[in-house]
Scaffold this active site. Sequence first.
Site, PDB file in Angstrom:
ATOM      1  N   GLU A  44       0.852  -1.190   0.000  1.00  0.00           N
ATOM      2  CA  GLU A  44       0.000   0.000   0.000  1.00  0.00           C
ATOM      3  C   GLU A  44       0.883   1.235   0.000  1.00  0.00           C
ATOM      4  O   GLU A  44       1.717   1.415   0.896  1.00  0.00           O
ATOM      5  CB  GLU A  44      -0.931   0.037   1.215  1.00  0.00           C
ATOM      6  CG  GLU A  44      -1.851   1.272   1.186  1.00  0.00           C
ATOM      7  CD  GLU A  44      -2.724   1.420   2.420  1.00  0.00           C
ATOM      8  OE1 GLU A  44      -3.681   2.218   2.352  1.00  0.00           O
ATOM      9  OE2 GLU A  44      -2.450   0.758   3.444  1.00  0.00           O
ATOM     10  N   ASP A  96       9.366   7.823   0.748  1.00  0.00           N
ATOM     11  CA  ASP A  96       8.689   8.564  -0.318  1.00  0.00           C
ATOM     12  C   ASP A  96       8.245   7.614  -1.424  1.00  0.00           C
ATOM     13  O   ASP A  96       9.069   6.932  -2.030  1.00  0.00           O
ATOM     14  CB  ASP A  96       9.639   9.628  -0.880  1.00  0.00           C
ATOM     15  CG  ASP A  96       8.952  10.592  -1.830  1.00  0.00           C
ATOM     16  OD1 ASP A  96       7.830  10.296  -2.284  1.00  0.00           O
ATOM     17  OD2 ASP A  96       9.544  11.642  -2.126  1.00  0.00           O
ATOM     18  N   ASP A 118      -3.603  11.774  -2.470  1.00  0.00           N
ATOM     19  CA  ASP A 118      -3.799  13.210  -2.677  1.00  0.00           C
ATOM     20  C   ASP A 118      -4.216  13.435  -4.131  1.00  0.00           C
ATOM     21  O   ASP A 118      -3.489  13.064  -5.049  1.00  0.00           O
ATOM     22  CB  ASP A 118      -2.496  13.956  -2.389  1.00  0.00           C
ATOM     23  CG  ASP A 118      -2.681  15.466  -2.297  1.00  0.00           C
ATOM     24  OD1 ASP A 118      -3.563  16.001  -3.009  1.00  0.00           O
ATOM     25  OD2 ASP A 118      -1.938  16.108  -1.545  1.00  0.00           O
ATOM     26  N   ASP A 154     -12.513   9.186  -2.816  1.00  0.00           N
ATOM     27  CA  ASP A 154     -13.799   9.871  -2.735  1.00  0.00           C
ATOM     28  C   ASP A 154     -13.871  11.002  -3.757  1.00  0.00           C
ATOM     29  O   ASP A 154     -14.897  11.662  -3.884  1.00  0.00           O
ATOM     30  CB  ASP A 154     -13.994  10.472  -1.340  1.00  0.00           C
ATOM     31  CG  ASP A 154     -12.996  11.602  -1.086  1.00  0.00           C
ATOM     32  OD1 ASP A 154     -11.773  11.343  -1.175  1.00  0.00           O
ATOM     33  OD2 ASP A 154     -13.427  12.736  -0.819  1.00  0.00           O
ATOM     34  N   THR A 192     -10.444   2.274   5.039  1.00  0.00           N
ATOM     35  CA  THR A 192      -9.387   3.146   5.546  1.00  0.00           C
ATOM     36  C   THR A 192     -10.025   4.164   6.491  1.00  0.00           C
ATOM     37  O   THR A 192     -11.247   4.289   6.574  1.00  0.00           O
ATOM     38  CB  THR A 192      -8.681   3.902   4.416  1.00  0.00           C
ATOM     39  OG1 THR A 192      -9.530   4.968   3.946  1.00  0.00           O
ATOM     40  CG2 THR A 192      -8.349   2.975   3.246  1.00  0.00           C
ATOM     41  N   GLU A 195     -11.906   6.654   4.374  1.00  0.00           N
ATOM     42  CA  GLU A 195     -13.095   6.015   3.808  1.00  0.00           C
ATOM     43  C   GLU A 195     -14.253   6.041   4.797  1.00  0.00           C
ATOM     44  O   GLU A 195     -15.395   6.373   4.434  1.00  0.00           O
ATOM     45  CB  GLU A 195     -12.758   4.579   3.422  1.00  0.00           C
ATOM     46  CG  GLU A 195     -13.872   3.833   2.724  1.00  0.00           C
ATOM     47  CD  GLU A 195     -13.415   2.471   2.219  1.00  0.00           C
ATOM     48  OE1 GLU A 195     -14.271   1.722   1.722  1.00  0.00           O
ATOM     49  OE2 GLU A 195     -12.208   2.171   2.311  1.00  0.00           O
TER      50      GLU A 195
END
Length: 213
Positions: A44, A96, A118, A154, A192, A195
């Site tokens: 992830e 990163d 993001d 979202d 998450t 979420e």
Amino acid sequence: MRVKHKKWADPLIDAHPEAIVTKAEEVKGKWQDRFEKPQPIHLEVGMGKGQFIIGMAKAHPEINFIGLEIQRTVAAIALKKSLAEELPNLQLICGDGSDITNYFEPHEIDRMYLNFSDPWPKKRHAKRRLTYHTFLKGYQEILKDQGGVELKTDNMGFFEFSLQSLNNYGMHFDGVWLDLHHSDENEHNVETEYEQKFAAKGQPIYKLTAHFE
């Protein structure tokens, strides 16, 4: 969202090198050695406070999981949670995500998750979006042949951009959901933190799964 630095974060990370890696380039090609046993590895990118990756590791002991997070305090929060669970199939990285090919050998990863990344909504920032073609190239390099990518967000604008970007890159879509929580796909969904927050407000959650040819 930036999280205020916690004084305990760095000492906790430094105290648990067996559970979290801060120099992932030194583990490149040797990730299986950090787990209890060799199994498929799922990654992830942008794990946040770890709710998803910890939940997945608990639900799927037959898979080894890696959660990557750039913010040290956020990574430390995830670490604190993971230590309490004592999961032999979970490792964390504080690093990163744009340097991902420095962290993994070609074909070392079986599947990737991009959860609530993001969206970088301004057009001039498109290159920073984690589904921009330069990032996809890196994912393709570290994933096994036919390796899959799962994305949840979202943000409709980011979702539409991602659909177009993956399509233009030649990826094959396995599934697209415009309202995840009101679909059959939600049966085994691991949420998450973001979420839960957005879904509670009635915001539809978008999901796609795709793989490289």
